[in-house]
Design a protein around this motif. Structure first.
Motif, PDB file in Angstrom:
ATOM      1  N   SER A 177       0.821  -1.188   0.000  1.00  0.00           N
ATOM      2  CA  SER A 177       0.000   0.000   0.000  1.00  0.00           C
ATOM      3  C   SER A 177       0.862   1.247   0.000  1.00  0.00           C
ATOM      4  O   SER A 177       2.056   1.221   0.248  1.00  0.00           O
ATOM      5  CB  SER A 177      -0.909   0.008   1.234  1.00  0.00           C
ATOM      6  OG  SER A 177      -0.133   0.026   2.399  1.00  0.00           O
ATOM      7  N   ALA A 178       0.229   2.372  -0.289  1.00  0.00           N
ATOM      8  CA  ALA A 178       0.939   3.639  -0.358  1.00  0.00           C
ATOM      9  C   ALA A 178       1.415   4.056   1.021  1.00  0.00           C
ATOM     10  O   ALA A 178       0.819   3.723   2.036  1.00  0.00           O
ATOM     11  CB  ALA A 178       0.019   4.711  -0.937  1.00  0.00           C
ATOM     12  N   PRO A 179       2.538   4.796   1.081  1.00  0.00           N
ATOM     13  CA  PRO A 179       2.988   5.302   2.362  1.00  0.00           C
ATOM     14  C   PRO A 179       1.920   6.175   3.006  1.00  0.00           C
ATOM     15  O   PRO A 179       1.125   6.809   2.331  1.00  0.00           O
ATOM     16  CB  PRO A 179       4.249   6.113   2.003  1.00  0.00           C
ATOM     17  CG  PRO A 179       4.694   5.563   0.688  1.00  0.00           C
ATOM     18  CD  PRO A 179       3.439   5.139  -0.003  1.00  0.00           C
ATOM     19  N   ARG A 180       1.932   6.224   4.346  1.00  0.00           N
ATOM     20  CA  ARG A 180       0.921   7.004   5.062  1.00  0.00           C
ATOM     21  C   ARG A 180       1.048   8.481   4.744  1.00  0.00           C
ATOM     22  O   ARG A 180       0.061   9.189   4.594  1.00  0.00           O
ATOM     23  CB  ARG A 180       1.089   6.757   6.568  1.00  0.00           C
ATOM     24  CG  ARG A 180       0.059   7.474   7.423  1.00  0.00           C
ATOM     25  CD  ARG A 180      -1.293   6.837   7.231  1.00  0.00           C
ATOM     26  NE  ARG A 180      -2.267   7.433   8.140  1.00  0.00           N
ATOM     27  CZ  ARG A 180      -3.247   8.230   7.755  1.00  0.00           C
ATOM     28  NH1 ARG A 180      -3.365   8.552   6.489  1.00  0.00           N
ATOM     29  NH2 ARG A 180      -4.114   8.701   8.620  1.00  0.00           N
ATOM     30  N   LEU A 181       2.244   9.004   4.660  1.00  0.00           N
ATOM     31  CA  LEU A 181       2.480  10.417   4.407  1.00  0.00           C
ATOM     32  C   LEU A 181       3.033  10.587   3.003  1.00  0.00           C
ATOM     33  O   LEU A 181       3.951   9.877   2.602  1.00  0.00           O
ATOM     34  CB  LEU A 181       3.465  10.971   5.435  1.00  0.00           C
ATOM     35  CG  LEU A 181       3.834  12.448   5.267  1.00  0.00           C
ATOM     36  CD1 LEU A 181       2.706  13.331   5.758  1.00  0.00           C
ATOM     37  CD2 LEU A 181       5.119  12.757   6.022  1.00  0.00           C
ATOM     38  N   ARG A 182       2.485  11.541   2.265  1.00  0.00           N
ATOM     39  CA  ARG A 182       3.018  11.862   0.939  1.00  0.00           C
ATOM     40  C   ARG A 182       3.760  13.191   1.041  1.00  0.00           C
ATOM     41  O   ARG A 182       3.217  14.186   1.518  1.00  0.00           O
ATOM     42  CB  ARG A 182       1.896  11.971  -0.078  1.00  0.00           C
ATOM     43  CG  ARG A 182       2.384  12.243  -1.505  1.00  0.00           C
ATOM     44  CD  ARG A 182       1.204  12.496  -2.419  1.00  0.00           C
ATOM     45  NE  ARG A 182       0.343  11.335  -2.500  1.00  0.00           N
ATOM     46  CZ  ARG A 182       0.474  10.363  -3.399  1.00  0.00           C
ATOM     47  NH1 ARG A 182       1.464  10.412  -4.281  1.00  0.00           N
ATOM     48  NH2 ARG A 182      -0.351   9.348  -3.419  1.00  0.00           N
ATOM     49  N   CYS A 183       5.013  13.191   0.622  1.00  0.00           N
ATOM     50  CA  CYS A 183       5.841  14.391   0.650  1.00  0.00           C
ATOM     51  C   CYS A 183       6.273  14.720  -0.773  1.00  0.00           C
ATOM     52  O   CYS A 183       6.844  13.868  -1.467  1.00  0.00           O
ATOM     53  CB  CYS A 183       7.067  14.183   1.552  1.00  0.00           C
ATOM     54  SG  CYS A 183       8.155  15.630   1.648  1.00  0.00           S
ATOM     55  N   MET A 184       5.995  15.941  -1.196  1.00  0.00           N
ATOM     56  CA  MET A 184       6.406  16.431  -2.504  1.00  0.00           C
ATOM     57  C   MET A 184       7.291  17.653  -2.304  1.00  0.00           C
ATOM     58  O   MET A 184       7.092  18.446  -1.372  1.00  0.00           O
ATOM     59  CB  MET A 184       5.188  16.810  -3.351  1.00  0.00           C
ATOM     60  CG  MET A 184       4.169  15.704  -3.538  1.00  0.00           C
ATOM     61  SD  MET A 184       4.759  14.364  -4.602  1.00  0.00           S
ATOM     62  CE  MET A 184       4.870  15.201  -6.180  1.00  0.00           C
ATOM     63  N   ILE A 185       8.261  17.823  -3.191  1.00  0.00           N
ATOM     64  CA  ILE A 185       9.123  18.994  -3.183  1.00  0.00           C
ATOM     65  C   ILE A 185       8.856  19.785  -4.459  1.00  0.00           C
ATOM     66  O   ILE A 185       9.046  19.275  -5.570  1.00  0.00           O
ATOM     67  CB  ILE A 185      10.615  18.607  -3.096  1.00  0.00           C
ATOM     68  CG1 ILE A 185      10.875  17.817  -1.808  1.00  0.00           C
ATOM     69  CG2 ILE A 185      11.485  19.853  -3.153  1.00  0.00           C
ATOM     70  CD1 ILE A 185      10.592  18.579  -0.539  1.00  0.00           C
ATOM     71  N   LEU A 186       8.381  21.017  -4.280  1.00  0.00           N
ATOM     72  CA  LEU A 186       8.057  21.890  -5.412  1.00  0.00           C
ATOM     73  C   LEU A 186       9.292  22.704  -5.774  1.00  0.00           C
ATOM     74  O   LEU A 186       9.880  23.377  -4.920  1.00  0.00           O
ATOM     75  CB  LEU A 186       6.902  22.812  -5.034  1.00  0.00           C
ATOM     76  CG  LEU A 186       6.372  23.757  -6.117  1.00  0.00           C
ATOM     77  CD1 LEU A 186       5.738  22.959  -7.243  1.00  0.00           C
ATOM     78  CD2 LEU A 186       5.368  24.730  -5.520  1.00  0.00           C
ATOM     79  N   VAL A 187       9.697  22.623  -7.021  1.00  0.00           N
ATOM     80  CA  VAL A 187      10.863  23.364  -7.498  1.00  0.00           C
ATOM     81  C   VAL A 187      10.387  24.574  -8.295  1.00  0.00           C
ATOM     82  O   VAL A 187       9.243  24.607  -8.764  1.00  0.00           O
ATOM     83  CB  VAL A 187      11.788  22.463  -8.353  1.00  0.00           C
ATOM     84  CG1 VAL A 187      12.266  21.270  -7.554  1.00  0.00           C
ATOM     85  CG2 VAL A 187      11.073  21.995  -9.610  1.00  0.00           C
ATOM     86  N   PRO A 188      11.238  25.600  -8.454  1.00  0.00           N
ATOM     87  CA  PRO A 188      10.824  26.787  -9.203  1.00  0.00           C
ATOM     88  C   PRO A 188      10.331  26.426 -10.600  1.00  0.00           C
ATOM     89  O   PRO A 188      10.881  25.550 -11.266  1.00  0.00           O
ATOM     90  CB  PRO A 188      12.108  27.621  -9.261  1.00  0.00           C
ATOM     91  CG  PRO A 188      12.877  27.213  -8.054  1.00  0.00           C
ATOM     92  CD  PRO A 188      12.585  25.750  -7.879  1.00  0.00           C
ATOM     93  N   GLY A 189       9.258  27.095 -11.015  1.00  0.00           N
ATOM     94  CA  GLY A 189       8.679  26.813 -12.326  1.00  0.00           C
ATOM     95  C   GLY A 189       7.473  25.910 -12.272  1.00  0.00           C
ATOM     96  O   GLY A 189       6.842  25.663 -13.297  1.00  0.00           O
ATOM     97  N   GLY A 190       7.162  25.376 -11.075  1.00  0.00           N
ATOM     98  CA  GLY A 190       5.942  24.586 -10.928  1.00  0.00           C
ATOM     99  C   GLY A 190       6.117  23.090 -10.951  1.00  0.00           C
ATOM    100  O   GLY A 190       5.190  22.351 -10.647  1.00  0.00           O
ATOM    101  N   ALA A 191       7.310  22.591 -11.311  1.00  0.00           N
ATOM    102  CA  ALA A 191       7.534  21.143 -11.302  1.00  0.00           C
ATOM    103  C   ALA A 191       7.663  20.661  -9.865  1.00  0.00           C
ATOM    104  O   ALA A 191       7.951  21.432  -8.945  1.00  0.00           O
ATOM    105  CB  ALA A 191       8.787  20.798 -12.101  1.00  0.00           C
ATOM    106  N   SER A 192       7.442  19.362  -9.642  1.00  0.00           N
ATOM    107  CA  SER A 192       7.569  18.802  -8.296  1.00  0.00           C
ATOM    108  C   SER A 192       8.139  17.400  -8.388  1.00  0.00           C
ATOM    109  O   SER A 192       7.994  16.707  -9.394  1.00  0.00           O
ATOM    110  CB  SER A 192       6.219  18.787  -7.578  1.00  0.00           C
ATOM    111  OG  SER A 192       5.282  18.003  -8.285  1.00  0.00           O
ATOM    112  N   ARG A 193       8.782  16.997  -7.302  1.00  0.00           N
ATOM    113  CA  ARG A 193       9.342  15.655  -7.183  1.00  0.00           C
ATOM    114  C   ARG A 193       8.807  15.019  -5.913  1.00  0.00           C
ATOM    115  O   ARG A 193       8.792  15.639  -4.849  1.00  0.00           O
ATOM    116  CB  ARG A 193      10.871  15.686  -7.113  1.00  0.00           C
ATOM    117  CG  ARG A 193      11.570  16.043  -8.415  1.00  0.00           C
ATOM    118  CD  ARG A 193      11.401  14.965  -9.479  1.00  0.00           C
ATOM    119  NE  ARG A 193      11.857  13.668  -9.044  1.00  0.00           N
ATOM    120  CZ  ARG A 193      13.068  13.192  -9.265  1.00  0.00           C
ATOM    121  NH1 ARG A 193      13.971  13.924  -9.903  1.00  0.00           N
ATOM    122  NH2 ARG A 193      13.397  11.975  -8.865  1.00  0.00           N
TER     123      ARG A 193
END
Length: 329
Positions: free
Chosen positions: A2-18
């Protein structure tokens, strides 16, 4: 899994995210980083963002400055939703969210309460205890009394002191694999593990299909990232300090040993504890237990992969035959 309990995204300049996976997200000037910075004052491997059991954190790796919300940081720092990570020439924004669990449990396991009620293990980790933020709240229990993980089709638990499986007291915080029908008791409460219809358990001890055929270790200043290649894809995990040293000692043993062999403690000690090679067996066991917890949290069958020899005295990282090993600094 199953998916991890917490979802963490890092937003970079220009609107992209990882997205930050279980192996963490590496930021630095070197081209193999997950987010590459161009400023020459940025370290080759500048920082690692990782998801922990309690949230997300920033681990500084380089010598150049790094700040969180304008404050300089030189050690691991907890991150919150909307925090700004700033390094020369680059500002990153942290996005945290807790996904809503599916209405139908997808993991294939449920907890049947002796006093009534059944609860699907809808995500991993799934926390049972008396804390306000636990997933299943049991009045009178300590916060986080039971922390369930689903890894490679199996169900695991790390428990607080006083929890019993049947008549056996579980070691506090040690990862234990569970089977359908197992009964976990704390005080007057009893939960029985049930496999949900349609949930197939894919990990059987001795099944080589579940063992890694490839292991890639990337050594970082305060630990390292390990990627395990499995038949159903890759799993990555970040291990700090001695936990990484332990796995590297098992993956690069001196002759006549080879990766996948049981490596004696006397061979492992000087690598992991160079200043204290006489470290005791209980300390070795504690380190192994913590490594297993990290592996399970990353969706790996920790107790099966990191195996102690019968009677103790040696440890191995279980591998598929002719597994490919790469260790890079």
């Amino acid at each position: 899994m199953s998916a991890p309990r917490l979802r963490c995204m890092i937003l970079v300049p220009g609107g992209a995210s990882r997205r930050v996976g279980s192996g963490g997200l590496l930021v630095g000037r070197q081209r193999d980083c997950d987010i590459v910075a161009d400023d020459p004052s940025v370290s080759r491997r500048h920082a690692l963002v990782r998801v922990t059991g309690d949230g997300a954190e920033l681990v500084p790796l380089g010598r150049a400055p790094i700040t969180v919300n304008g404050k300089a940081r030189d050690r691991a720092t907890a991150l919150g939703d909307g925090d700004r990570i700033e390094l020369p020439g680059l500002t990153l924004t942290v996005l945290l969210e807790v996904p809503r669990p599916d209405q139908e449990p997808a993991t294939g396991f449920a907890l049947d309460r002796a006093r009534g009620g059944s609860f699907g293990v809808a995500h991993s980790p799934f926390v049972v205890g008396g804390g306000d933020h636990d997933d299943l709240i049991v009045k009178g229990w300590p916060a986080g009394a039971l922390r369930f993980h689903v890894a490679q089709g199996g169900l695991f638990v790390a428990a607080t002191a006083g929890v019993r499986r049947g008549d056996e007291a579980l070691e506090p915080d040690e990862v234990t694999e569970l089977a359908p029908g197992d009964r976990l008791a704390f005080g007057k409460e009893v939960f029985t593990i049930r496999q949900v219809a349609g949930g197939d358990r894919t990990t059987v001890v001795g099944d080589r299909a579940g063992l890694p055929h490839r292991v890639v270790v990337q050594i970082l200043p305060r630990g390292g990232r390990i990627v395990f290649g499995l038949a159903d894809g890759e799993r990555a995990v970040f291990l700090a300090d001695r936990r990484l040293d332990l796995l590297v000692a098992l993956l690069r043993p001196p002759p006549p040993y080879a990766p996948g062999d049981f490596i004696p403690d006397d061979v492992v000690r000087p690598v992991v504890w160079p200043r204290n090679p006489a470290v005791s067996r209980p300390e070795i066991n504690m380190l192994i237990s913590r490594c297993r917890q990290d592996l399970v949290a990353a969706g790996l069958h920790g107790p099966r992969l990191l195996e102690r020899a019968p009677g103790g005295g040696a440890t191995r990282l279980a591998l598929a035959p002719s597994a490919e090993i790469t260790v890079a600094s």
